[in-house]
Design an enzyme around this catalytic site. Sequence first.
Site, PDB file in Angstrom:
ATOM      1  N   THR A  80      93.961   8.304 -71.592  1.00 26.03           N
ATOM      2  CA  THR A  80      94.178   9.237 -72.510  1.00 26.03           C
ATOM      3  C   THR A  80      93.066   9.861 -73.105  1.00 26.03           C
ATOM      4  O   THR A  80      92.942  11.006 -73.248  1.00 26.03           O
ATOM      5  CB  THR A  80      95.047   8.620 -73.870  1.00 26.03           C
ATOM      6  OG1 THR A  80      96.302   8.108 -73.091  1.00 26.03           O
ATOM      7  CG2 THR A  80      95.307   9.489 -74.902  1.00 26.03           C
ATOM      8  N   ASN A 166     102.728  10.580 -62.536  1.00 27.88           N
ATOM      9  CA  ASN A 166     103.341   9.246 -63.009  1.00 27.88           C
ATOM     10  C   ASN A 166     104.568   9.104 -62.966  1.00 27.88           C
ATOM     11  O   ASN A 166     105.085   7.811 -62.908  1.00 27.88           O
ATOM     12  CB  ASN A 166     102.548   9.073 -64.512  1.00 27.88           C
ATOM     13  CG  ASN A 166     102.861  10.272 -65.179  1.00 27.88           C
ATOM     14  OD1 ASN A 166     102.607  11.219 -65.198  1.00 27.88           O
ATOM     15  ND2 ASN A 166     103.607   9.784 -66.436  1.00 27.88           N
ATOM     16  N   GLN A 203      96.997   7.595 -61.656  1.00 27.34           N
ATOM     17  CA  GLN A 203      97.867   6.858 -60.728  1.00 27.34           C
ATOM     18  C   GLN A 203      97.647   6.776 -59.248  1.00 27.34           C
ATOM     19  O   GLN A 203      98.220   6.456 -58.353  1.00 27.34           O
ATOM     20  CB  GLN A 203      99.330   7.575 -60.933  1.00 27.34           C
ATOM     21  CG  GLN A 203     100.061   7.528 -62.251  1.00 27.34           C
ATOM     22  CD  GLN A 203     100.581   6.044 -62.741  1.00 27.34           C
ATOM     23  OE1 GLN A 203     100.593   5.317 -61.731  1.00 27.34           O
ATOM     24  NE2 GLN A 203     100.901   5.873 -63.979  1.00 27.34           N
ATOM     25  N   SER A 223      92.410   4.885 -65.585  1.00 26.67           N
ATOM     26  CA  SER A 223      92.546   3.686 -66.576  1.00 26.67           C
ATOM     27  C   SER A 223      92.522   2.304 -65.621  1.00 26.67           C
ATOM     28  O   SER A 223      93.255   2.152 -64.717  1.00 26.67           O
ATOM     29  CB  SER A 223      93.898   4.088 -67.074  1.00 26.67           C
ATOM     30  OG  SER A 223      94.321   3.231 -68.095  1.00 26.67           O
ATOM     31  N   HIS A 225      94.069  -0.336 -66.649  1.00 26.11           N
ATOM     32  CA  HIS A 225      95.449  -1.337 -66.590  1.00 26.11           C
ATOM     33  C   HIS A 225      96.441  -0.995 -65.589  1.00 26.11           C
ATOM     34  O   HIS A 225      97.569  -1.395 -65.415  1.00 26.11           O
ATOM     35  CB  HIS A 225      96.101  -1.370 -68.056  1.00 26.11           C
ATOM     36  CG  HIS A 225      96.866   0.051 -68.589  1.00 26.11           C
ATOM     37  ND1 HIS A 225      98.236   0.065 -68.509  1.00 26.11           N
ATOM     38  CD2 HIS A 225      96.220   1.041 -68.899  1.00 26.11           C
ATOM     39  CE1 HIS A 225      98.424   1.174 -69.075  1.00 26.11           C
ATOM     40  NE2 HIS A 225      97.472   2.082 -69.433  1.00 26.11           N
ATOM     41  N   THR A 261      80.902   1.427 -80.094  1.00 28.20           N
ATOM     42  CA  THR A 261      80.354  -0.122 -79.436  1.00 28.20           C
ATOM     43  C   THR A 261      81.222  -0.167 -78.066  1.00 28.20           C
ATOM     44  O   THR A 261      82.373   0.129 -78.193  1.00 28.20           O
ATOM     45  CB  THR A 261      80.805  -1.169 -80.334  1.00 28.20           C
ATOM     46  OG1 THR A 261      80.042  -1.093 -81.660  1.00 28.20           O
ATOM     47  CG2 THR A 261      80.296  -2.604 -79.786  1.00 28.20           C
ATOM     48  N   CYS A 349     115.920   7.987 -74.399  1.00 26.53           N
ATOM     49  CA  CYS A 349     115.306   7.018 -75.493  1.00 26.53           C
ATOM     50  C   CYS A 349     114.199   6.346 -75.081  1.00 26.53           C
ATOM     51  O   CYS A 349     113.290   6.030 -75.808  1.00 26.53           O
ATOM     52  CB  CYS A 349     116.480   6.130 -75.920  1.00 26.53           C
ATOM     53  SG  CYS A 349     117.906   6.879 -76.662  1.00 26.53           S
TER      54      CYS A 349
HETATM   55  C1  LIG Z   1      98.853  10.051 -65.167  1.00 25.64           C
HETATM   56  C2  LIG Z   1      98.688   9.338 -66.204  1.00 25.64           C
HETATM   57  N1  LIG Z   1      97.614   9.914 -67.347  1.00 25.64           N
HETATM   58  C3  LIG Z   1      97.300   9.172 -68.142  1.00 25.64           C
HETATM   59  C4  LIG Z   1      97.960   8.128 -68.666  1.00 25.64           C
HETATM   60  C5  LIG Z   1      97.342   7.301 -69.837  1.00 25.64           C
HETATM   61  O1  LIG Z   1      96.626   6.419 -69.774  1.00 25.64           O
HETATM   62  P1  LIG Z   1      96.284   5.314 -70.854  1.00 25.64           P
HETATM   63  O2  LIG Z   1      97.346   4.148 -71.011  1.00 25.64           O
HETATM   64  O3  LIG Z   1      95.080   4.545 -70.154  1.00 25.64           O
HETATM   65  O4  LIG Z   1      95.859   5.884 -71.888  1.00 25.64           O
HETATM   66  C6  LIG Z   1      98.830   7.319 -68.001  1.00 25.64           C
HETATM   67  C7  LIG Z   1      99.452   6.221 -68.261  1.00 25.64           C
HETATM   68  O5  LIG Z   1     100.730   6.147 -68.164  1.00 25.64           O
HETATM   69  C8  LIG Z   1      99.032   8.105 -66.568  1.00 25.64           C
HETATM   70  O6  LIG Z   1      99.950   7.617 -66.070  1.00 25.64           O
END
Ligand SMILES: Cc1ncc(COP(=O)(O)O)c(C=O)c1O
Length: 417
Positions: A80, A166, A203, A223, A225, A261, A349
């Site tokens: 993000t 995603n 992704q 990202s 995670h 930081t 939802c």
């Molecule tokens: C294509 C895509 N962009 C951005 C993000 C956001 O990533 P983060 O959770 O690292 O902010 C995601 C998370 O689901 C994603 O799938």
Amino acid sequence: MEMNNSARGGKIYLDYAATTPVDAEVLKTMLPYFSSEFGNASSLHSFGRNAADAVTAARESAACFFKCTSEEIIFTSGATESNNLAIKGVLRAYNKNKKNSGKKPHIITTVFEHSCVLKTCQKLEKEGSAEVTYLPVYSDGIIKVSDLEKAIKENTLLVTVMYVNNEIGTVQPIAQIGKVIKKHNSKLLDTKYQILFHTDATQAVAYFDINVKRLGVDLLSMSSHKIYGPKGVGMLLVKKGTKITQIQDGGAQEFALRAGTLNSTGIIGLGKAIEVLEKNKQKEIKKIKELRDYLIKKVLKEIPSVRLNGSRSKRSPNNANFSFSDVEGESLLLYLDAEGIAVSTGSACSSGSLSPSHVLLALGLKPEQAHGSLRVTLGKYTTKKELVIFVAKLKKVLEKLRKVSGELLKEYYSKKK
Ligand SMILES: Cc1ncc(COP(=O)(O)O)c(C=O)c1O
């Protein structure tokens, strides 16, 4: 430790596009940096130097994986932030250049980006800081390069197109777009309107070619995670020479592009996650793709009134997105959750909004089809046995829900027409 079904209390996790568990090797590498090696990577004493050395090693691993230099890697808090920095940072650098004053820049993106890209673009448009073109996506979930070529204008500053969607997992022709932009830029004599190319590869990293040179991108977001690393850390790759400015003010960390930081523990985890991924990537792709194909085949064969959303072949090895008629996705999700199965839906939802997924609507699905969607995403710990159980439970839950609400939903949507 293999993360098997029993390690999850017997539950089945099929939502790897939302997040992934931290790999055991990654966790082990990170642990000392929470405690004994807690230094601030910017400090000059030994505590700081130890953290900084480990961050440097993580940066080098990442540079090797993405085929860029260490200086081209900017650690952030996740995709993000990386996406925000890419778009707003490029725009800010453009606006800082006096030669550009009074000339509104143009951004090209797509209608089905992640909300952090879409909302950023919409906001810039609303504020009057940029003109934005949103490219359409077709029923296969893929944009057309010819649409992009037609959308380029004299004031186009940035093209931002996601690598893998995603929700539906479809793959966009990033390398082809890179070539189009390169060709366009090579014809320009005046360099101030060179188009920059950004991709949100969040992704894609685990499954596709991620060599930034082959892709022809100037900026790439990812990202941690999503690749079995910790949450709250990610990267923006910024090609040397790209005109971009920091968007938050503060210290001069990350080559003065990202103040704050360093999350050294997270960065060290991300570095390790990349090393683990690189080692096993091809083997995992093969295994996960086989499982996905098995799942898609079984669901389409054994369940009535279902469709697969997005191209069957040009999709991520780990993604299957279905629409089931006469059922609400969030009811399906909750009933499956009660059966110990975690999946996701693009409908109301669960995504925190009242409207169906903008991605599914963009493909041309009717609201009732979008509402009845389920995203099933696999990962390195998924087994065939889990998928067998999933399909059996899905059938059971669907039968029950369609009996209870099928007629009501049919009536509701026919009245709405
Ligand atoms: C294509 C895509 N962009 C951005 C993000 C956001 O990533 P983060 O959770 O690292 O902010 C995601 C998370 O689901 C994603 O799938």
